[in-house]
Design an enzyme around this catalytic site. Structure first.
Site, PDB file in Angstrom:
ATOM      1  N   TYR A 172       0.852  -1.211   0.000  1.00 59.86           N
ATOM      2  CA  TYR A 172       0.000   0.000   0.000  1.00 59.86           C
ATOM      3  C   TYR A 172       0.877   1.247   0.000  1.00 59.86           C
ATOM      4  O   TYR A 172       0.671   2.180  -0.779  1.00 59.86           O
ATOM      5  CB  TYR A 172      -0.904  -0.029   1.235  1.00 59.86           C
ATOM      6  CG  TYR A 172      -1.887   1.119   1.327  1.00 59.86           C
ATOM      7  CD1 TYR A 172      -3.058   1.110   0.562  1.00 59.86           C
ATOM      8  CD2 TYR A 172      -1.662   2.190   2.180  1.00 59.86           C
ATOM      9  CE1 TYR A 172      -3.969   2.166   0.645  1.00 59.86           C
ATOM     10  CE2 TYR A 172      -2.563   3.240   2.274  1.00 59.86           C
ATOM     11  CZ  TYR A 172      -3.721   3.221   1.503  1.00 59.86           C
ATOM     12  OH  TYR A 172      -4.616   4.270   1.593  1.00 59.86           O
ATOM     13  N   LYS A 176       1.208   4.261  -2.805  1.00 62.59           N
ATOM     14  CA  LYS A 176       0.893   5.662  -2.509  1.00 62.59           C
ATOM     15  C   LYS A 176       2.110   6.575  -2.748  1.00 62.59           C
ATOM     16  O   LYS A 176       1.948   7.754  -3.058  1.00 62.59           O
ATOM     17  CB  LYS A 176       0.335   5.798  -1.091  1.00 62.59           C
ATOM     18  CG  LYS A 176      -1.003   5.074  -0.901  1.00 62.59           C
ATOM     19  CD  LYS A 176      -2.077   5.578  -1.865  1.00 62.59           C
ATOM     20  CE  LYS A 176      -3.432   4.941  -1.646  1.00 62.59           C
ATOM     21  NZ  LYS A 176      -4.463   5.445  -2.568  1.00 62.59           N
ATOM     22  N   THR A 207     -13.876   5.938   7.304  1.00 61.48           N
ATOM     23  CA  THR A 207     -14.524   5.456   6.076  1.00 61.48           C
ATOM     24  C   THR A 207     -14.654   3.936   6.151  1.00 61.48           C
ATOM     25  O   THR A 207     -14.028   3.301   7.016  1.00 61.48           O
ATOM     26  CB  THR A 207     -13.679   5.781   4.818  1.00 61.48           C
ATOM     27  OG1 THR A 207     -12.494   4.973   4.858  1.00 61.48           O
ATOM     28  CG2 THR A 207     -13.307   7.248   4.721  1.00 61.48           C
TER      29      THR A 207
HETATM   30  P1  NAD Z   1     -13.147   2.985   0.595  1.00 63.96           P
HETATM   31  O1  NAD Z   1     -12.651   1.584   0.564  1.00 63.96           O
HETATM   32  O2  NAD Z   1     -14.140   3.337   1.644  1.00 63.96           O
HETATM   33  O3  NAD Z   1     -13.747   3.365  -0.855  1.00 63.96           O
HETATM   34  C1  NAD Z   1     -12.987   3.105  -2.018  1.00 63.96           C
HETATM   35  C2  NAD Z   1     -13.914   3.011  -3.222  1.00 63.96           C
HETATM   36  O4  NAD Z   1     -13.100   2.678  -4.362  1.00 63.96           O
HETATM   37  C3  NAD Z   1     -14.973   1.921  -3.096  1.00 63.96           C
HETATM   38  O5  NAD Z   1     -16.250   2.431  -3.411  1.00 63.96           O
HETATM   39  C4  NAD Z   1     -14.529   0.871  -4.115  1.00 63.96           C
HETATM   40  O6  NAD Z   1     -15.606   0.138  -4.700  1.00 63.96           O
HETATM   41  C5  NAD Z   1     -13.805   1.730  -5.151  1.00 63.96           C
HETATM   42  N1  NAD Z   1     -12.887   0.922  -5.965  1.00 63.96           N
HETATM   43  C6  NAD Z   1     -12.031  -0.042  -5.545  1.00 63.96           C
HETATM   44  N2  NAD Z   1     -11.409  -0.600  -6.592  1.00 63.96           N
HETATM   45  C7  NAD Z   1     -11.878   0.041  -7.704  1.00 63.96           C
HETATM   46  C8  NAD Z   1     -11.610  -0.105  -9.094  1.00 63.96           C
HETATM   47  N3  NAD Z   1     -10.745  -1.020  -9.559  1.00 63.96           N
HETATM   48  N4  NAD Z   1     -12.258   0.716  -9.960  1.00 63.96           N
HETATM   49  C9  NAD Z   1     -13.150   1.641  -9.512  1.00 63.96           C
HETATM   50  N5  NAD Z   1     -13.447   1.809  -8.206  1.00 63.96           N
HETATM   51  C10 NAD Z   1     -12.820   1.007  -7.316  1.00 63.96           C
HETATM   52  O7  NAD Z   1     -11.865   3.933   0.687  1.00 63.96           O
HETATM   53  P2  NAD Z   1     -11.688   5.417   1.317  1.00 63.96           P
HETATM   54  O8  NAD Z   1     -11.265   5.266   2.722  1.00 63.96           O
HETATM   55  O9  NAD Z   1     -12.837   6.260   0.951  1.00 63.96           O
HETATM   56  O10 NAD Z   1     -10.378   5.871   0.512  1.00 63.96           O
HETATM   57  C11 NAD Z   1     -10.433   6.616  -0.697  1.00 63.96           C
HETATM   58  C12 NAD Z   1      -9.001   6.840  -1.176  1.00 63.96           C
HETATM   59  O11 NAD Z   1      -8.256   7.515  -0.151  1.00 63.96           O
HETATM   60  C13 NAD Z   1      -8.249   5.549  -1.467  1.00 63.96           C
HETATM   61  O12 NAD Z   1      -7.392   5.717  -2.565  1.00 63.96           O
HETATM   62  C14 NAD Z   1      -7.459   5.315  -0.205  1.00 63.96           C
HETATM   63  O13 NAD Z   1      -6.308   4.530  -0.419  1.00 63.96           O
HETATM   64  C15 NAD Z   1      -7.100   6.749   0.202  1.00 63.96           C
HETATM   65  N6  NAD Z   1      -6.826   6.878   1.633  1.00 63.96           N
HETATM   66  C16 NAD Z   1      -7.762   6.591   2.575  1.00 63.96           C
HETATM   67  C17 NAD Z   1      -7.430   6.718   3.936  1.00 63.96           C
HETATM   68  C18 NAD Z   1      -8.411   6.416   5.042  1.00 63.96           C
HETATM   69  O14 NAD Z   1      -8.026   6.512   6.235  1.00 63.96           O
HETATM   70  N7  NAD Z   1      -9.641   6.080   4.759  1.00 63.96           N
HETATM   71  C19 NAD Z   1      -6.144   7.126   4.299  1.00 63.96           C
HETATM   72  C20 NAD Z   1      -5.214   7.404   3.299  1.00 63.96           C
HETATM   73  C21 NAD Z   1      -5.562   7.283   1.958  1.00 63.96           C
END
Ligand code: NAD
Length: 275
Positions: A172, A176, A207
């Site tokens: 991961y 990133k 989330t």
């Molecule tokens: P989440 O898992 O709640 O939502 C991610 C969404 O992406 C889901 O709806 C999923 O269906 C969709 N998805 C997955 N694979 C896909 C694909 N191949 N094509 C299209 N859609 C796809 O995640 P989140 O927490 O909302 O995170 C959103 C972004 O922020 C991500 O890139 C995540 O890595 C990043 N992020 C999140 C956090 C956190 O604490 N939540 C921290 C750092 C970074």
């Protein structure tokens, strides 16, 4: 997997057109709602399995409309699939005539496992969505914006783990860091066309990703526990963040006022990491 819309309505509005991948839940959903409230037309993009959630989101956005004008469309796309991403961009252009904002938000996180024990297949799975998917979104959005000739905004999803690697999240973290590098390269390439490229680097955000993957992997069983135990140790603000707080930053970075900011990956992490 190919791209399709569940329904298409012509829009003649002058609204900015935004595409948000991974919009069915979490940060992507909050970004879609925020940009819609800011006045954008939004293409809400996610996997076929998320079609129900996307349709609810589309209805919620269209309910904001005072005059019945369509303000959103469901677009089914898998960001790992090149044709799917191309079709996603083409669909937005077909409906609204242009693309102004690309938010490449879709991402996955595998269960947290020590570096030496992680399944080798995690590398391909995670890099495919988080790095390849972002590359395709940046690339095809960039091509469209250059063709249009009036600038644009591209926003990616890095992470605090894209600034400092850790055991348990090696693949991961690598993915990133890739988003950070891609953001800098695309900013360098597209600046002369008036297109800015930036990324958010969230810490612990409330989330489904955090609840379904991070918390169980760390032995937390109740959602509230993370607020009391993990968050205070990891960030100076002593709490987790909300998806709306990430969306507020996206709203700013895609605004006209942010036109002199590019190539940045900005922490939205409660002070977990200081640049
Ligand atoms: P989440 O898992 O709640 O939502 C991610 C969404 O992406 C889901 O709806 C999923 O269906 C969709 N998805 C997955 N694979 C896909 C694909 N191949 N094509 C299209 N859609 C796809 O995640 P989140 O927490 O909302 O995170 C959103 C972004 O922020 C991500 O890139 C995540 O890595 C990043 N992020 C999140 C956090 C956190 O604490 N939540 C921290 C750092 C970074």
């Amino acid at each position: 997997m190919s791209t399709s819309t569940t329904s298409e309505t012509a829009s003649t509005s002058q609204r900015k057109t935004a595409l948000i991948t991974g919009a069915a839940q979490g940060i992507g959903r909050a970004v879609a709602l925020r940009l819609a409230r800011d006045g954008c037309w939004v293409g809400v993009v996610d996997l076929k399995s998320q079609e129900g959630a996307l349709t609810e989101l589309k209805d919620e956005i269209n309910a904001l409309s005072q005059d019945g004008e369509s303000r959103a469309e469901v677009i089914i796309a898998d960001v790992t699939d090149v044709k799917s991403v191309k079709n996603m961009v083409d669909t937005a252009v077909r409906i609204t005539g242009k693309l102004d904002i690309m938010v490449s938000n879709a991402g996955i996180l595998k269960p947290l496992v020590p570096f030496l024990e992680a399944p080798l297949s995690d590398w391909d799975d995670v890099m495919d969505v988080n790095a390849r998917g972002a590359y395709y979104c940046y690339r095809f959005a960039g091509e469209q914006m250059v063709k249009q000739g009036h600038g644009g905004r591209i926003v990616g999803a890095s992470s605090v783990m894209g600034k400092k690697g850790r055991d348990m999240v090696a693949t991961y973290s690598a993915s990133k860091f890739a988003v950070r590098g891609l953001t800098q390269s695309a900013a360098d390439a597209l600046g002369k066309y008036g297109i800015t490229v930036n990324a958010y680097a969230p810490g612990h955000i409330d989330t489904p990703m955090t609840h379904n993957t991070v918390l169980p992997s760390m032995g937390f069983t109740k959602p509230g526990e993370v607020h009391r135990t993990l968050a205070p140790k990891e960030g100076v603000l002593g709490r987790t963040g909300s998806a709306e707080e990430v969306a507020a930053w996206v709203s700013f970075i895609v605004s006209d006022g942010a036109g002199f900011i590019t190539g940045q990956t900005v922490g939205i992490d409660g002070g977990m990491h200081f640049d």
